[in-house]
Motif scaffolding. Structure first.
Motif, mmCIF file in Angstrom:
data_model
loop_
_atom_site.group_PDB
_atom_site.id
_atom_site.type_symbol
_atom_site.label_atom_id
_atom_site.label_comp_id
_atom_site.label_asym_id
_atom_site.label_seq_id
_atom_site.Cartn_x
_atom_site.Cartn_y
_atom_site.Cartn_z
ATOM 1 N N THR A 19 -26.145 -20.383 20.587
ATOM 2 C CA THR A 19 -25.074 -21.162 19.977
ATOM 3 C C THR A 19 -24.506 -22.095 21.032
ATOM 4 N N TRP A 20 -24.340 -23.358 20.670
ATOM 5 C CA TRP A 20 -23.898 -24.380 21.613
ATOM 6 C C TRP A 20 -22.697 -25.108 21.034
ATOM 7 N N TYR A 21 -21.582 -25.111 21.786
ATOM 8 C CA TYR A 21 -20.363 -25.796 21.358
ATOM 9 C C TYR A 21 -20.179 -27.061 22.193
ATOM 10 N N ARG A 22 -19.646 -28.089 21.538
ATOM 11 C CA ARG A 22 -19.280 -29.312 22.250
ATOM 12 C C ARG A 22 -17.887 -29.740 21.798
ATOM 13 N N GLN A 205 -20.412 -16.641 22.566
ATOM 14 C CA GLN A 205 -21.080 -16.509 21.272
ATOM 15 C C GLN A 205 -22.579 -16.264 21.431
ATOM 16 N N THR A 206 -23.193 -16.873 22.445
ATOM 17 C CA THR A 206 -24.613 -16.621 22.674
ATOM 18 C C THR A 206 -24.843 -15.183 23.139
ATOM 19 N N GLY A 211 -26.638 -9.508 21.434
ATOM 20 C CA GLY A 211 -26.282 -8.110 21.650
ATOM 21 C C GLY A 211 -25.834 -7.808 23.066
ATOM 22 N N VAL A 212 -25.293 -8.795 23.766
ATOM 23 C CA VAL A 212 -24.837 -8.629 25.141
ATOM 24 C C VAL A 212 -23.316 -8.633 25.160
ATOM 25 N N ASP A 213 -22.720 -7.677 25.882
ATOM 26 C CA ASP A 213 -21.267 -7.618 25.997
ATOM 27 C C ASP A 213 -20.791 -8.824 26.807
ATOM 28 N N MET A 238 -29.224 -16.397 32.268
ATOM 29 C CA MET A 238 -28.899 -16.630 30.853
ATOM 30 C C MET A 238 -28.653 -15.303 30.111
ATOM 31 N N PRO A 239 -27.831 -15.328 29.060
ATOM 32 C CA PRO A 239 -27.529 -14.093 28.331
ATOM 33 C C PRO A 239 -28.754 -13.444 27.702
#
Length: 239
Positions: A19-22, A205-206, A211-213, A238-239
């Protein structure tokens, strides 16, 4: 705050979701066109006209049945009629099929949609086409119907591609935290603050999608950057 979500797990894919926010200070179509410059494929979104430039550039438009449902549902909440009830039931039947095929491979999803969903969509279109003759074109329900029929090819696109979704709720869900948070922080403070917020939202969000805390992940990355400074090995973080 713009959000771009890529998550094909519902069609059986093992590709990592992201997920990418701008952040931008305004809401014009120039922003998504700049964000997605050179990108092809499908874009599933609401009916905001600012995306039209992307569609003209070759991106394929996929409409969202959840937005169509919402337009009719809001009318039904205020003043229910047999027509609004019928349309909602028919859209609900489409979503029920989708619930059954969620997580299946693209070929199985496509086959089920062709056999079961396509006739339902055709029957719904018959109802929509027959209705305006009995309504004032200025009525709210007539406008809701035109919203759907005007974009019908985009609404039907998911029928022919098992990878596509019936709605863009994957992206909509990623905005819930921001929508809730606005009650507590009504502004970003500055453009730089908004850009930093978008970066933090992207990481959090990514992480959640994979499934990463988020809290444990951020603490781990900060420690690694402080200890090793792996500026040339960002992919490892990276997550």
């Amino acid at each position: 705050m713009w959000v771009y979500a890529a998550d094909d797990r519902a069609s059986g894919s093992t590709t990592t979701p992201a997920t990418w926010y701008r952040f931008t200070p305004g809401r014009t179509g120039a922003h998504p066109q700049a964000h997605l410059a050179g990108v092809g494929g499908f874009l599933q979104a609401d009916a905001y006209a600012g995306y039209d430039g992307l569609y003209r550039s070759g991106v394929t438009k996929v409409a969202c049945w959840a937005h169509f449902h919402r337009k009719v549902f809001d009318l039904h909440e205020r003043s229910p009629t047999p027509l609004t009830d019928d349309i909602l039931d028919r859209i609900g039947a489409l979503c029920a099929v989708e619930a059954e095929v969620r997580g299946q491979r693209t070929d199985a999803r496509h086959r089920t949609r062709q056999n079961r969903t396509t006739p339902l969509v055709g029957a719904l279109r018959d109802v929509l086409d027959a209705t305006p003759r009995r309504l004032s074109p200025m009525s709210d329900i007539a406008k809701a119907i035109v919203y759907g029929t005007k974009r019908w090819p985009a609404f039907c696109r998911f029928l022919d591609d098992g990878q596509l979704e019936i709605d863009n709720n994957i992206a909509e869900r990623t905005l819930r935290g921001i929508a809730a948070g606005r009650r507590h922080w009504p502004f970003a403070g500055s453009r730089a603050g908004g850009e930093r917020a978008s970066a933090i939202y992207t990481v959090i969000q990514t992480c959640k999608a994979n499934g990463v805390d988020p809290e444990a992940y951020i603490a781990d990355v900060i420690a690694k950057v402080a200890d090793d400074g792996p500026a040339s090995r960002w992919d490892e973080l990276m997550p």
